[in-house]
Design a protein around this motif. Structure first.
Motif, PDB file in Angstrom:
ATOM      1  N   LEU A 114       0.665   2.645 -27.755  1.00 12.76           N
ATOM      2  CA  LEU A 114       0.067   1.988 -26.755  1.00 12.76           C
ATOM      3  C   LEU A 114       0.615   0.945 -25.449  1.00 12.76           C
ATOM      4  CD1 LEU A 114      -2.150  -0.245 -26.331  1.00 12.76           C
ATOM      5  CD2 LEU A 114      -1.441  -1.729 -28.061  1.00 12.76           C
ATOM      6  N   TRP A 115       1.884   0.642 -26.184  1.00 17.76           N
ATOM      7  CA  TRP A 115       3.019  -0.012 -24.808  1.00 17.76           C
ATOM      8  C   TRP A 115       3.447   1.020 -23.944  1.00 17.76           C
ATOM      9  CZ3 TRP A 115       5.713  -4.524 -24.853  1.00 17.76           C
ATOM     10  CH2 TRP A 115       6.677  -4.667 -23.600  1.00 17.76           C
ATOM     11  N   ASP A 116       2.713   2.193 -24.364  1.00 20.99           N
ATOM     12  CA  ASP A 116       3.711   2.821 -23.113  1.00 20.99           C
ATOM     13  C   ASP A 116       2.073   3.011 -22.417  1.00 20.99           C
ATOM     14  OD1 ASP A 116       5.879   3.792 -24.270  1.00 20.99           O
ATOM     15  OD2 ASP A 116       5.571   5.619 -24.779  1.00 20.99           O
ATOM     16  N   ARG A 117       1.078   3.139 -22.627  1.00 19.58           N
ATOM     17  CA  ARG A 117      -0.156   3.623 -22.410  1.00 19.58           C
ATOM     18  C   ARG A 117      -0.450   2.044 -21.609  1.00 19.58           C
ATOM     19  NH1 ARG A 117      -5.884   2.966 -23.765  1.00 19.58           N
ATOM     20  NH2 ARG A 117      -7.368   4.294 -22.293  1.00 19.58           N
ATOM     21  N   VAL A 118      -0.232   0.757 -22.178  1.00 16.20           N
ATOM     22  CA  VAL A 118      -0.473  -0.528 -21.108  1.00 16.20           C
ATOM     23  C   VAL A 118       1.015  -0.310 -19.706  1.00 16.20           C
ATOM     24  CG1 VAL A 118      -0.099  -2.926 -20.865  1.00 16.20           C
ATOM     25  CG2 VAL A 118      -1.141  -1.359 -22.885  1.00 16.20           C
ATOM     26  N   GLN A 119       1.622  -0.115 -20.326  1.00 15.41           N
ATOM     27  CA  GLN A 119       2.652   0.622 -19.270  1.00 15.41           C
ATOM     28  C   GLN A 119       2.591   1.070 -17.798  1.00 15.41           C
ATOM     29  OE1 GLN A 119       4.500  -2.299 -19.218  1.00 15.41           O
ATOM     30  NE2 GLN A 119       4.233  -2.846 -21.158  1.00 15.41           N
ATOM     31  N   ARG A 120       2.309   2.423 -18.409  1.00 13.99           N
ATOM     32  CA  ARG A 120       1.755   3.005 -17.297  1.00 13.99           C
ATOM     33  C   ARG A 120       0.466   2.770 -16.381  1.00 13.99           C
ATOM     34  NH1 ARG A 120       1.280   7.098 -21.241  1.00 13.99           N
ATOM     35  NH2 ARG A 120      -0.806   6.983 -21.669  1.00 13.99           N
ATOM     36  N   ILE A 121      -0.231   2.545 -16.836  1.00 13.16           N
ATOM     37  CA  ILE A 121      -1.039   1.909 -16.298  1.00 13.16           C
ATOM     38  C   ILE A 121      -1.655   0.576 -15.419  1.00 13.16           C
ATOM     39  CG2 ILE A 121      -4.047   1.472 -16.472  1.00 13.16           C
ATOM     40  CD1 ILE A 121      -4.342   3.385 -18.413  1.00 13.16           C
ATOM     41  N   ASN A 122      -1.106  -0.050 -16.200  1.00 10.83           N
ATOM     42  CA  ASN A 122      -0.465  -1.496 -15.028  1.00 10.83           C
ATOM     43  C   ASN A 122       0.549  -1.282 -14.572  1.00 10.83           C
ATOM     44  OD1 ASN A 122      -2.761  -2.147 -17.174  1.00 10.83           O
ATOM     45  ND2 ASN A 122      -2.005  -3.726 -17.804  1.00 10.83           N
ATOM     46  N   VAL A 123       1.244  -0.529 -14.630  1.00  8.36           N
ATOM     47  CA  VAL A 123       2.679  -1.089 -13.591  1.00  8.36           C
ATOM     48  C   VAL A 123       2.674  -0.052 -12.739  1.00  8.36           C
ATOM     49  CG1 VAL A 123       5.019  -1.326 -13.532  1.00  8.36           C
ATOM     50  CG2 VAL A 123       3.917  -2.289 -15.507  1.00  8.36           C
ATOM     51  N   ARG A 124       2.737   1.179 -13.074  1.00 12.30           N
ATOM     52  CA  ARG A 124       2.954   2.624 -13.325  1.00 12.30           C
ATOM     53  C   ARG A 124       2.107   2.847 -12.241  1.00 12.30           C
ATOM     54  NH1 ARG A 124       3.374   8.669 -15.339  1.00 12.30           N
ATOM     55  NH2 ARG A 124       1.144   7.800 -15.650  1.00 12.30           N
ATOM     56  N   GLY A 125       0.635   2.453 -12.703  1.00 10.80           N
ATOM     57  CA  GLY A 125      -0.729   2.852 -11.996  1.00 10.80           C
ATOM     58  C   GLY A 125      -0.245   1.740 -10.786  1.00 10.80           C
ATOM     59  N   THR A 126       0.150   0.703 -10.481  1.00 10.34           N
ATOM     60  CA  THR A 126       0.205  -0.252  -9.655  1.00 10.34           C
ATOM     61  C   THR A 126       0.877   0.585  -8.466  1.00 10.34           C
ATOM     62  OG1 THR A 126      -0.776  -2.125 -10.896  1.00 10.34           O
ATOM     63  CG2 THR A 126       0.816  -2.548  -8.650  1.00 10.34           C
ATOM     64  N   TRP A 127       2.210   0.814  -9.060  1.00 13.45           N
ATOM     65  CA  TRP A 127       3.281   0.763  -8.250  1.00 13.45           C
ATOM     66  C   TRP A 127       2.536   2.436  -6.913  1.00 13.45           C
ATOM     67  CZ3 TRP A 127       6.675   5.253  -9.710  1.00 13.45           C
ATOM     68  CH2 TRP A 127       7.343   5.973  -8.943  1.00 13.45           C
ATOM     69  N   LEU A 128       1.733   3.409  -7.722  1.00 13.85           N
ATOM     70  CA  LEU A 128       1.452   4.946  -7.148  1.00 13.85           C
ATOM     71  C   LEU A 128       0.792   3.590  -6.605  1.00 13.85           C
ATOM     72  CD1 LEU A 128       2.080   6.879 -10.469  1.00 13.85           C
ATOM     73  CD2 LEU A 128       3.436   6.757  -8.182  1.00 13.85           C
ATOM     74  N   MET A 129      -0.752   3.297  -6.703  1.00 13.64           N
ATOM     75  CA  MET A 129      -1.249   3.194  -5.759  1.00 13.64           C
ATOM     76  C   MET A 129      -0.999   2.238  -4.574  1.00 13.64           C
ATOM     77  SD  MET A 129      -4.519   3.611  -5.119  1.00 13.64           S
ATOM     78  CE  MET A 129      -4.939   3.847  -6.267  1.00 13.64           C
ATOM     79  N   THR A 130      -0.147   1.496  -4.991  1.00 14.62           N
ATOM     80  CA  THR A 130       0.588   0.880  -3.200  1.00 14.62           C
ATOM     81  C   THR A 130       1.646   2.237  -2.649  1.00 14.62           C
ATOM     82  OG1 THR A 130       0.380  -1.071  -4.518  1.00 14.62           O
ATOM     83  CG2 THR A 130       1.830  -0.774  -2.537  1.00 14.62           C
ATOM     84  N   ARG A 131       2.112   2.756  -3.352  1.00 16.17           N
ATOM     85  CA  ARG A 131       2.948   4.509  -2.452  1.00 16.17           C
ATOM     86  C   ARG A 131       2.102   4.910  -1.570  1.00 16.17           C
ATOM     87  NH1 ARG A 131       6.414   8.570  -6.097  1.00 16.17           N
ATOM     88  NH2 ARG A 131       4.267   9.224  -6.372  1.00 16.17           N
ATOM     89  N   ALA A 132       0.631   5.439  -2.281  1.00 17.72           N
ATOM     90  CA  ALA A 132      -0.581   6.219  -1.691  1.00 17.72           C
ATOM     91  C   ALA A 132      -0.772   5.739  -0.456  1.00 17.72           C
ATOM     92  CB  ALA A 132      -1.334   6.977  -2.833  1.00 17.72           C
ATOM     93  N   CYS A 133      -1.154   4.104  -0.558  1.00 16.82           N
ATOM     94  CA  CYS A 133      -2.096   3.615   0.307  1.00 16.82           C
ATOM     95  C   CYS A 133      -0.698   2.959   1.637  1.00 16.82           C
ATOM     96  CB  CYS A 133      -2.641   2.555   0.361  1.00 16.82           C
ATOM     97  SG  CYS A 133      -4.025   2.518  -1.807  1.00 16.82           S
ATOM     98  N   ALA A 134       0.412   3.001   1.112  1.00 17.68           N
ATOM     99  CA  ALA A 134       1.371   2.413   2.008  1.00 17.68           C
ATOM    100  C   ALA A 134       1.151   3.069   4.059  1.00 17.68           C
ATOM    101  CB  ALA A 134       2.284   2.316   1.158  1.00 17.68           C
TER     102      ALA A 134
END
Length: 244
Positions: free
Chosen positions: A101-121
């Motif tokens: 659960l810990w890893d899934r929350v960080q993967r989506i909420n943190v890494r996902g936010t970073w990767l989405m921003t990187r893709a759109c930058a």
């Protein structure tokens, strides 16, 4: 205020993401709406005359594919990172949280936010007035108990906002963060009534807070007028938490 501005809203199938999409549409934005819930986001898009995309924030390839599709369609002036894992991630002490659960929350909420921003930058930079709005939570400001995986993820989103503001600022891309309290949406139905009452009784305004109460702030932050707020975390929570 948003006429002529093309805005991507993630997590737009329901709840706060949908409310934000509606607020942006009301101000004339051209919307691209994304969510892992394909049917839900399609319904929202049809209601608002927007384009729908399916994206899984836990899958880097899915995020990259969305970024490529956006690039083929033209300029992008705003990204609102609203999608997150919030339902059924609390109610247990920090010692009882499962690693998965810990890893899934960080993967989506943190890494996902970073990767989405990187893709759109690149698209945000090219627009000349790009804006990123990250949706965090005021739980990371007051330290909500029995919600550690989620609280930690939203604290990371706040920290990323400040670093991204420094990195993207020279290109006139503003990055801000809103930190709502408990909203009356589908994602908070599992939250105990006592916690809802704590917010409602303890806020300066009092009473429940709806997604619509927050959406207008997000819509303003993707406007051209919001650049001077870059790097700021705004607790949009009826005055439950104040920051200085």
């Amino acid at each position: 205020m948003l006429e002529g501005r093309r805005i991507l809203v993630t997590g737009a199938a329901r709840g706060l993401g949908r409310a934000i999409a509606e607020a942006c549409a009301a101000q004339g934005a051209q919307l691209v709406l994304a969510d892992i819930d394909s049917a839900g986001v399609q319904a929202t898009a049809e209601a608002l005359g927007a384009r729908a995309e399916t994206v899984d924030l836990g899958d880097p390839d899915s995020i990259e594919a969305l970024g490529e599709a956006l690039g083929e369609a033209g300029a992008l002036h705003g990204l609102i990172n609203c999608a997150a894992l919030a339902t059924n991630v609390g109610g247990m002490g920090f010692e009882d949280i499962e690693l998965e659960l810990w890893d899934r929350v960080q993967r989506i909420n943190v890494r996902g936010t970073w990767l989405m921003t990187r893709a759109c930058a690149p698209l945000l930079r090219a627009s000349g007035s790009g804006r990123v709005v990250n949706v965090a939570s005021d739980t990371a400001l007051w330290g909500a108990p029995k919600l550690l995986s989620y609280t930690a993820s939203k604290g990371a989103v706040m920290a990323m906002t400040r670093s991204l503001a420094r990195e993207l600022g020279p290109d006139r891309v503003g990055v801000t963060c809103i930190a709502p309290g408990i909203l009356t949406t589908e994602s908070t139905e599992y939250v105990p009534e006592a916690r809802h009452r704590l917010y409602q009784d303890g806020s300066a305004v009092g009473g429940p807070q709806s997604a619509e109460d927050v959406a207008g702030t997000a819509a303003f932050l993707v406007s051209e007028a919001a650049l001077t707020l870059t790097g700021q975390v705004l607790p949009v929570n009826n005055g439950y938490v104040f920051v200085t």
